[in-house]
Design a protein around this motif. Structure first.
Motif, PDB file in Angstrom:
ATOM      1  N   LYS A 125      -4.131   3.485   2.625  1.00  0.00           N
ATOM      2  CA  LYS A 125      -5.177   2.596   2.051  1.00  0.00           C
ATOM      3  C   LYS A 125      -6.273   3.621   1.699  1.00  0.00           C
ATOM      4  CE  LYS A 125      -4.297  -1.434   5.131  1.00  0.00           C
ATOM      5  NZ  LYS A 125      -4.439  -1.932   6.203  1.00  0.00           N
ATOM      6  N   LYS A 184       0.825  -1.161  -0.203  1.00  0.00           N
ATOM      7  CA  LYS A 184       0.118   0.081  -0.005  1.00  0.00           C
ATOM      8  C   LYS A 184       0.858   1.076   0.095  1.00  0.00           C
ATOM      9  CE  LYS A 184      -0.510  -2.489   2.881  1.00  0.00           C
ATOM     10  NZ  LYS A 184      -0.720  -3.476   3.833  1.00  0.00           N
ATOM     11  N   ILE A 241     -10.284   0.174   8.492  1.00  0.00           N
ATOM     12  CA  ILE A 241      -9.446  -0.435   7.472  1.00  0.00           C
ATOM     13  C   ILE A 241      -7.804  -0.877   8.221  1.00  0.00           C
ATOM     14  CG2 ILE A 241     -10.581   0.312   5.610  1.00  0.00           C
ATOM     15  CD1 ILE A 241      -8.578   2.585   5.024  1.00  0.00           C
ATOM     16  N   ASN A 242      -7.943  -0.731   9.305  1.00  0.00           N
ATOM     17  CA  ASN A 242      -6.542  -0.830  10.152  1.00  0.00           C
ATOM     18  C   ASN A 242      -6.928  -2.097  11.252  1.00  0.00           C
ATOM     19  OD1 ASN A 242      -4.444  -0.483  12.232  1.00  0.00           O
ATOM     20  ND2 ASN A 242      -3.429  -0.728  10.300  1.00  0.00           N
ATOM     21  N   GLY A 243      -6.605  -3.229  11.241  1.00  0.00           N
ATOM     22  CA  GLY A 243      -6.714  -4.386  12.223  1.00  0.00           C
ATOM     23  C   GLY A 243      -6.130  -4.027  13.508  1.00  0.00           C
ATOM     24  N   THR A 244      -5.071  -3.632  13.414  1.00  0.00           N
ATOM     25  CA  THR A 244      -4.172  -3.372  14.755  1.00  0.00           C
ATOM     26  C   THR A 244      -4.972  -2.239  15.574  1.00  0.00           C
ATOM     27  OG1 THR A 244      -2.190  -3.780  13.533  1.00  0.00           O
ATOM     28  CG2 THR A 244      -1.733  -2.677  15.709  1.00  0.00           C
ATOM     29  N   ASP A 268      -0.883   3.689   7.976  1.00  0.00           N
ATOM     30  CA  ASP A 268      -1.301   2.461   7.188  1.00  0.00           C
ATOM     31  C   ASP A 268      -2.853   2.947   6.680  1.00  0.00           C
ATOM     32  OD1 ASP A 268      -1.055  -0.395   6.540  1.00  0.00           O
ATOM     33  OD2 ASP A 268      -3.072  -0.165   7.708  1.00  0.00           O
ATOM     34  N   GLY A 293      -8.506  -8.123   7.553  1.00  0.00           N
ATOM     35  CA  GLY A 293      -7.561  -7.217   6.762  1.00  0.00           C
ATOM     36  C   GLY A 293      -6.100  -7.211   6.758  1.00  0.00           C
ATOM     37  N   ALA A 294      -5.861  -8.332   7.525  1.00  0.00           N
ATOM     38  CA  ALA A 294      -4.270  -8.695   7.439  1.00  0.00           C
ATOM     39  C   ALA A 294      -4.065 -10.366   7.706  1.00  0.00           C
ATOM     40  CB  ALA A 294      -3.587  -7.928   8.573  1.00  0.00           C
ATOM     41  N   ASP A 347       0.807   1.849  12.165  1.00  0.00           N
ATOM     42  CA  ASP A 347      -0.659   1.376  12.407  1.00  0.00           C
ATOM     43  C   ASP A 347      -1.186   2.601  13.236  1.00  0.00           C
ATOM     44  OD1 ASP A 347      -0.624  -1.001  10.676  1.00  0.00           O
ATOM     45  OD2 ASP A 347       0.427  -2.034  12.412  1.00  0.00           O
TER      46      ASP A 347
HETATM   47  N1  HSE Z   1      -0.901  -3.676   9.710  1.00  0.00           N
HETATM   48  C1  HSE Z   1      -2.240  -3.693   8.950  1.00  0.00           C
HETATM   49  C2  HSE Z   1      -3.190  -3.728  10.013  1.00  0.00           C
HETATM   50  C3  HSE Z   1      -2.221  -4.639   7.995  1.00  0.00           C
HETATM   51  O1  HSE Z   1      -3.033  -3.826  11.259  1.00  0.00           O
HETATM   52  O2  HSE Z   1      -4.480  -3.656   9.547  1.00  0.00           O
HETATM   53  C4  HSE Z   1      -1.471  -4.317   6.703  1.00  0.00           C
HETATM   54  O3  HSE Z   1      -1.790  -3.082   6.116  1.00  0.00           O
END
Ligand code: HSE
Length: 427
Positions: free
Chosen positions: A205, A105, A158-161, A201, A301-302, A196
Motif C-alpha cells: 500500500k 494491492k 494502513i494495516n488493520g490486522t 501488505d 481499512g478492510a 499482514d
Molecule cells: N489484511 C489487511 C489488513 C486488509 O489487515 O488491513 C487488506 O489489505
C-alpha cells in the motif's frame, strides 16, 4: 438514464460485499447518480456462494473469456487478490477495452506499469481506490483532492490486522503469540498471517500511496520493511510509562521529488499524536501538504462493506466520467532515474539493553554514543537485579546507520548482557 453492467471476478468477502452494496443501493444510484448499475456476471468456481446471495444462476460463470466478452459488461471488478490469475484476467479485460476496478494491492504495486500501459492502449479506465486502506478514500483524496499541494509526508496506520494485535497487546499486556492466536480465532488475522504481520501488505500500500502522493514511481523494493513479529509486550509497557504507543507505521517523505524515504516498521508515537488514538482494526493516514497543512483520514481499512464501498465508488466514478486519468508520473517498473531513495533515514530511537550493574558500564555506553554523534535524550535504569539490569534510553534525532553501528558496539561490551530492542520513535 445510463445503464452500466458490472462483472465481479471473485465472490469472496469483498466480492460479496460489493454485490450487496450494488444490489441494495440500485435505486439510490438511479436517483442520485442517474445511472442504473446491474451485476451482469459473477466469476466464481463456488457457484453456491453467489446463489446464496441471490445472484441468478445464468449470471454465474467459471469462464473468464465468457465474462469478459459479455456485451452487457462495461466494468470488470477484480477482487480475487494475489498476482495470478488476477493479472491475466485484468489484462484480458483491459485489452478488450473494458474498464477495470480492483482492490488488489499486490497486483497493483507489482504490475501497475503493465496494467496502465494496457489500459492506455484501449483507453480503458483503471481504478484502484479499494487497493489501499479499504473504505478510506485516500486514493481519490490524493488524485482529486490534494492535487494543489506538494505532499511532503504521509504517515499511516494502513494495516488493520497488525493494529488490532498491537492494540490488544497494549491494553492487556499480552504477548504477540497469544494475541495473534486469538485474532486468528476471531477472524481478524488470516490462518497464514505473514502478509499482514511481516509488513508486506502495508509495504504494497505504501508503494502505491507514495507514488501517487509524490508523483514519482516508488517501487516496492525501495520500501524498507519490518513487521511486528518481534515486538515485545515488555517494550510496549515501558513505552507506555514513557508516554508512547506502539504502532506499525508506514512512512513516506518527499524532499522535493528528488529524495524519497519509504519505510514500514513498528514505531513509538507520542500519546498526543493523532495516530496514537487509532486503535483496534481501524486505519488512518496523516498527510502534510505545502498548502493545506495537516490532513488526516480515518476509517475501516478492510471488511466486506468498507472495501465494497471503495469498489462501488470507483464503479460510479467510472460510469459518470468519460475521460480517463492515469498516473501523473512516468509509470514504469523501475523508479525514474535521478530519484534517490534514502536508506540512512533520520529518527529518534528507543533502545533497551540488559547490563550487569558494574561501575563504568554506562560511561562506556555513553562513549560509544558520543563516538557516533548520537545524543541521548532520556535514560532509565529499571529494576534491582545486579546481573540483569534493564536500561532504556531514548535518543534525540539521529541517523539509522549510526544507531545500527553503535548498537553493535554496545552489544559487544564486556558487561552488556544483550541489546534487546531498537525501536524508532516518530511523530
Ligand atoms: N489484511 C489487511 C489488513 C486488509 O489487515 O488491513 C487488506 O489489505
Amino acid at each position: 438514464m445510463k445503464s452500466v453492467g458490472v462483472a465481479i471476478l471473485g465472490f469472496g468477502v469483498v466480492g460479496s460485499g460489493t454485490y450487496k452494496i450494488l444490489r441494495d443501493h440500485r435505486e439510490f444510484y438511479r436517483r442520485t447518480q442517474n445511472i442504473d448499475v446491474t451485476v451482469e456476471s459473477v466469476l466464481e468456481i463456488n457457484r453456491q456462494k453467489a446463489l446464496d446471495l441471490g445472484v441468478e444462476e445464468s449470471r454465474i460463470s467459471d469462464n473468464i473469456a465468457e465474462v469478459i466478452s459479455n456485451p452487457n459488461v462495461d466494468i470488470v471488478v477484480e477482487v480475487i487478490g494475489g498476482v495470478e490469475p488476477a493479472r491475466s484476467f485484468v489484462l484480458a479485460a483491459l485489452h478488450s477495452g473494458k474498464t477495470v476496478v480492483t482492490s488488489n494491492k499486490e497486483l497493483f504495486c507489482k504490475h501497475w506499469h503493465e496494467l496502465e500501459a494496457a489500459a492506455r492502449r484501449t483507453n480503458a479506465g483503471l481504478y484502484f481506490e479499494a487497493s489501499c486502506v479499504g473504505g478510506v478514500p485516500i486514493i481519490r483524496t490524493l488524485i482529486d483532492g490534494l492535487q494543489a499541494n506538494v505532499v511532503t509526508s504521509l504517515t499511516g496506520i494502513i494495516n488493520g490486522t497488525t493494529n488490532y494485535i498491537l492494540t490488544r497487546m497494549t491494553r492487556e499486556g499480552s504477548d504477540y503469540r497469544s494475541v495473534l492466536k486469538d485474532a486468528q480465532a476471531l477472524g481478524y488475522a488470516e490462518a497464514n498471517p505473514a502478509a499482514d504481520v511481516e509488513g508486506y501488505d502495508a509495504a504494497y500500500k505504501l508503494s502505491i500511496l507514495a507514488s501517487l502522493a509524490f508523483h514519482t514511481k516508488v517501487p516496492l523494493e525501495t520500501v524498507y520493511r519490518e513487521g511486528i513479529t518481534e515486538v515485545s509486550g515488555q517494550d510496549i509497557a515501558y513505552g507506555d510509562e514513557l508516554g508512547y504507543v506502539m504502532k506499525l507505521l508506514a512512512i513516506g517523505k518527499n524532499d522535493g521529488g528528488k529524495s524519497i524515504e519509504v519505510r514500514v516498521h513498528p514505531a513509538f508515537v507520542r500519546k498526543d499524536h493523532p495516530l496514537a488514538a487509532v486503535s483496534d482494526s481501524f486505519n488512518a493516514v496523516y498527510l502534510q501538504g505545502d498548502s493545506v497543512g495537516d490532513v488526516m483520514l480515518y476509517g475501516r481499512g478492510a471488511g466486506a462493506l468498507p472495501t465494497g464501498s471503495a469498489i462501488v465508488s470507483d464503479v460510479i466514478y467510472a460510469a459518470t466520467h468519460s475521460d480517463v486519468k492515469y498516473a501523473t508520473f512516468k509509470n514504469e517498473e523501475k523508479a525514474e532515474s535521478g530519484v534517490k531513495f534514502v536508506t540512512n533515514f533520520r529518527s529518534r530511537y528507543y533502545i533497551r539493553f540488559t547490563a550487569k550493574d558494574r561501575a563504568g558500564v554506562l560511561a562506556k555506553v555513553a562513549g560509544i554514543f558520543a563516538k557516533y554523534n548520537i545524543s541521548i535524550a532520556e535514560l532509565i535504569q529499571k529494576g534491582e537485579d545486579a546481573e540483569n539490569l534493564p536500561i532504556i534510553l531514548i535518543t534525540h534525532e539521529t541517523n539509522e546507520f549510526s544507531v545500527r553501528s553503535a548498537v553493535e558496539k554496545i552489544g559487544a561490551l564486556e558487561n552488556v548482557v544483550s541489546v534487546d530492542s531498537v525501536i524508532r520513535v516518530e511523530g
